[in-house]
Design a protein around this motif. Structure first.
Motif, PDB file in Angstrom:
ATOM      1  N   ALA A 116       0.831  -1.199   0.000  1.00 15.42           N
ATOM      2  CA  ALA A 116       0.000   0.000   0.000  1.00 15.42           C
ATOM      3  C   ALA A 116       0.870   1.254   0.000  1.00 15.42           C
ATOM      4  O   ALA A 116       1.929   1.290   0.610  1.00 15.42           O
ATOM      5  CB  ALA A 116      -0.912  -0.010   1.227  1.00 15.42           C
TER       6      ALA A 116
ATOM      7  N   GLN B   4      -7.579   3.863  -1.778  1.00 12.61           N
ATOM      8  CA  GLN B   4      -8.135   3.683  -0.433  1.00 12.61           C
ATOM      9  C   GLN B   4      -9.570   4.184  -0.412  1.00 12.61           C
ATOM     10  O   GLN B   4      -9.866   5.304  -0.836  1.00 12.61           O
ATOM     11  CB  GLN B   4      -7.287   4.386   0.620  1.00 12.61           C
TER      12      GLN B   4
ATOM     13  N   LYS C 242     -13.065   1.886   6.324  1.00 12.52           N
ATOM     14  CA  LYS C 242     -12.851   1.548   7.734  1.00 12.52           C
ATOM     15  C   LYS C 242     -13.977   2.051   8.635  1.00 12.52           C
ATOM     16  O   LYS C 242     -14.068   1.651   9.802  1.00 12.52           O
ATOM     17  CB  LYS C 242     -11.516   2.123   8.205  1.00 12.52           C
TER      18      LYS C 242
ATOM     19  N   ASP D 114     -14.912  -2.298  -2.174  1.00 14.82           N
ATOM     20  CA  ASP D 114     -13.838  -1.954  -1.236  1.00 14.82           C
ATOM     21  C   ASP D 114     -12.579  -2.757  -1.529  1.00 14.82           C
ATOM     22  O   ASP D 114     -11.465  -2.216  -1.567  1.00 14.82           O
ATOM     23  CB  ASP D 114     -14.306  -2.221   0.197  1.00 14.82           C
TER      24      ASP D 114
ATOM     25  N   LYS E 190      -7.651   8.726  -2.654  1.00 18.77           N
ATOM     26  CA  LYS E 190      -8.843   8.468  -1.847  1.00 18.77           C
ATOM     27  C   LYS E 190     -10.052   8.365  -2.778  1.00 18.77           C
ATOM     28  O   LYS E 190     -10.296   9.253  -3.600  1.00 18.77           O
ATOM     29  CB  LYS E 190      -9.050   9.598  -0.837  1.00 18.77           C
TER      30      LYS E 190
ATOM     31  N   ASN F  44      -8.825  -1.402  -2.979  1.00 22.86           N
ATOM     32  CA  ASN F  44      -7.563  -1.713  -2.310  1.00 22.86           C
ATOM     33  C   ASN F  44      -6.585  -2.424  -3.236  1.00 22.86           C
ATOM     34  O   ASN F  44      -5.391  -2.096  -3.271  1.00 22.86           O
ATOM     35  CB  ASN F  44      -7.819  -2.565  -1.067  1.00 22.86           C
TER      36      ASN F  44
END
Length: 267
Positions: free
Chosen positions: A157, A192, A197, A183, A163, A187
């Motif tokens: 990562a 992200q 989260k 999601d 984002k 990733n």
């Protein structure tokens, strides 16, 4: 169909597989889910497919099979009239009521598990391949997809990963949080998920939360929703994705209910 997936996700959790029917060479299969229909074609078992839903549009030739209604309320009389030796359903999109009704009718049924990840998807394809006497082909497809995804996925990562806000619906505003295909796709593609989260599954969010998180990219689920999304987000010029013109659409077919092959295409 994306809306159906959201509603079903709220009402169904993980459920055990039905006891698989006795393994035979099934010749009259009814599929009640787009992902299953596409998998049957990948497994080269389409000659035994006699019925599909109106949403089973991939591949397009599947619509030449007998249409047995939609995924939530299929036409039971039409299904019975096809004399199926196997009805395939999934907790991913079919309702518990539909599955119970098929069982009540004493039709041979097999229900696939709810999938939340690439590994889940691969496991279910191999299980389906085994059921349909196509295990070797299923394993070959999975291995090929895993290699292709490995070639695409960053080794680690990045702190500067863009984002991403994943927009499922606009009014009300729905997104994909953790433990969802979008999601995981974000990733694996090196981004992200701004809500990855904070929330789990598919949830409604408010516009203020999106603006505060200031996504670099907005991904709209479905080409047909792109124009409306771009028009809506013009009202929030401070958002990085809006300022830099980085609002794009993804095919909701390959992101909402993918196969291992289309999952790699999405990434």
């Amino acid at each position: 169909l994306a809306t159906f997936l959201i509603l079903v996700f709220f009402t169904l959790g993980d459920s055990p597989l039905d006891v698989p029917p006795k393994r035979i060479d099934y010749q009259r299969i009814v599929s009640l889910a787009p992902s299953i229909t596409e998998a049957i074609y990948l497994l080269q078992k389409e000659s035994s497919l006699v019925g599909v839903t109106q949403f089973c549009t991939h591949p397009a030739i599947a619509q030449k099979k007998t249409i047995v209604g939609d995924v939530l309320k299929p036409d039971m009389e039409r299904i019975v009239s096809l004399s199926p030796d196997l009805v395939l359903t999934t907790w991913e999109i079919n309702s518990g009521l539909t599955i119970s009704k098929i069982q009540e009718l004493k039709l041979p049924i097999h229900t696939l598990n709810l999938r939340k990840s690439f590994s889940d998807m691969n496991r279910e394809l191999v299980a389906l391949g085994e059921l349909l006497n196509r295990k070797a082909l299923a394993q070959k497809l999975v291995q090929s997809a895993e290699r292709a995804l490995g070639d695409l996925t960053p080794n680690k990562a990045s702190e500067t990963a863009p984002k991403i806000f994943w927009q499922l619906e606009l009014k009300p505003l729905f997104t994909a949080g953790g433990e969802t295909f979008p999601d995981e796709m974000i990733n694996k593609a090196g981004g992200q998920n701004i809500f990855g989260k904070d929330i789990q599954g598919y949830r409604q969010v408010n516009i203020e939360a999106v603006v505060q998180k200031n996504p670099d990219i907005i991904v709209v689920s479905g080409e047909s929703r792109l124009a409306a999304a771009r028009d809506f987000w013009k009202n929030y010029p401070s958002v990085s994705a809006v300022k830099n013109g980085r609002i794009f659409a993804m095919d909701d077919h390959i992101t909402s209910s993918p196969t291992p092959i289309t999952y790699v295409e999405a990434v």
